[in-house]
Design a protein around this motif. Structure first.
Motif, short mmCIF file in Angstrom:
data_model
loop_
_atom_site.label_atom_id
_atom_site.label_comp_id
_atom_site.label_asym_id
_atom_site.label_seq_id
_atom_site.Cartn_x
_atom_site.Cartn_y
_atom_site.Cartn_z
N UNK A 1 12.29 -5.10 -8.82
CA UNK A 1 12.58 -5.79 -7.56
C UNK A 1 11.63 -5.33 -6.45
N UNK A 2 11.35 -4.04 -6.40
CA UNK A 2 10.49 -3.50 -5.36
C UNK A 2 9.02 -3.87 -5.56
N UNK A 3 8.56 -3.86 -6.81
CA UNK A 3 7.13 -4.07 -7.06
C UNK A 3 6.74 -5.55 -7.16
N UNK A 4 7.63 -6.40 -7.67
CA UNK A 4 7.32 -7.84 -7.86
C UNK A 4 8.56 -8.68 -7.50
N UNK A 5 8.85 -8.87 -6.22
CA UNK A 5 10.10 -9.55 -5.85
C UNK A 5 10.20 -11.00 -6.33
N UNK A 6 9.14 -11.78 -6.26
CA UNK A 6 9.24 -13.18 -6.68
C UNK A 6 9.37 -13.31 -8.20
N UNK A 7 8.66 -12.46 -8.94
CA UNK A 7 8.79 -12.47 -10.40
C UNK A 7 10.17 -11.99 -10.82
N UNK A 8 10.74 -11.07 -10.04
CA UNK A 8 12.08 -10.56 -10.32
C UNK A 8 13.11 -11.68 -10.21
N UNK A 9 13.01 -12.50 -9.18
CA UNK A 9 13.94 -13.62 -9.02
C UNK A 9 13.76 -14.63 -10.15
#
Length: 116
Positions: free
Chosen positions: A18-26
């Motif tokens: 979530x911290x490093x890649x927020x859009x990919x996380x979603x």
């Protein structure tokens, strides 16, 4: 995989993602939700086609795990907050799905053993 990652990266893996890649996380959460809904649909079809106590237990258990994951990981992800999970939850999920994996095969073995 998620159960051993806290020991490798010294942080909760979904929080790190979530911290490093927020859009990919979603996007990952949407894909995971779609796959889990497909899994529940397959379990429901199995329950309807072959009604047994073990099938119902497997479906109810998977649904409860899905609701827990939704409240502690998916919903916070949609609110752009970090997940509320940790190692003990991943270990519990792994244990439950291992039991769900073992139950049908052991039930078939017991049924075959009783018929002999």
């Amino acid at each position: 995989f998620l159960a051993i990652m806290p020991f490798v990266i010294s942080d909760e893996p979904l929080f790190f993602f979530h911290q490093s890649h927020p859009s990919e996380y979603v996007a990952f959460q949407f894909v995971k939700a779609a796959l889990f809904c497909t899994h529940l649909l397959v379990l429901l079809i199995q329950c309807v086609s072959e009604v047994s106590f073990l099938n119902v237990v497997q479906w109810v258990g998977s649904t409860l795990i899905g609701v827990h994951y939704y409240l502690n990981a998916w919903h916070p992800a949609m609110m752009e907050e970090p997940p509320l999970l940790g190692f003990k939850y991943y270990a519990f999920y792994m244990y439950c799905f291992f039991i769900f994996f073992i139950l049908p095969s052991s039930a078939k073995y017991l049924h075959k053993y009783r018929n002999e």
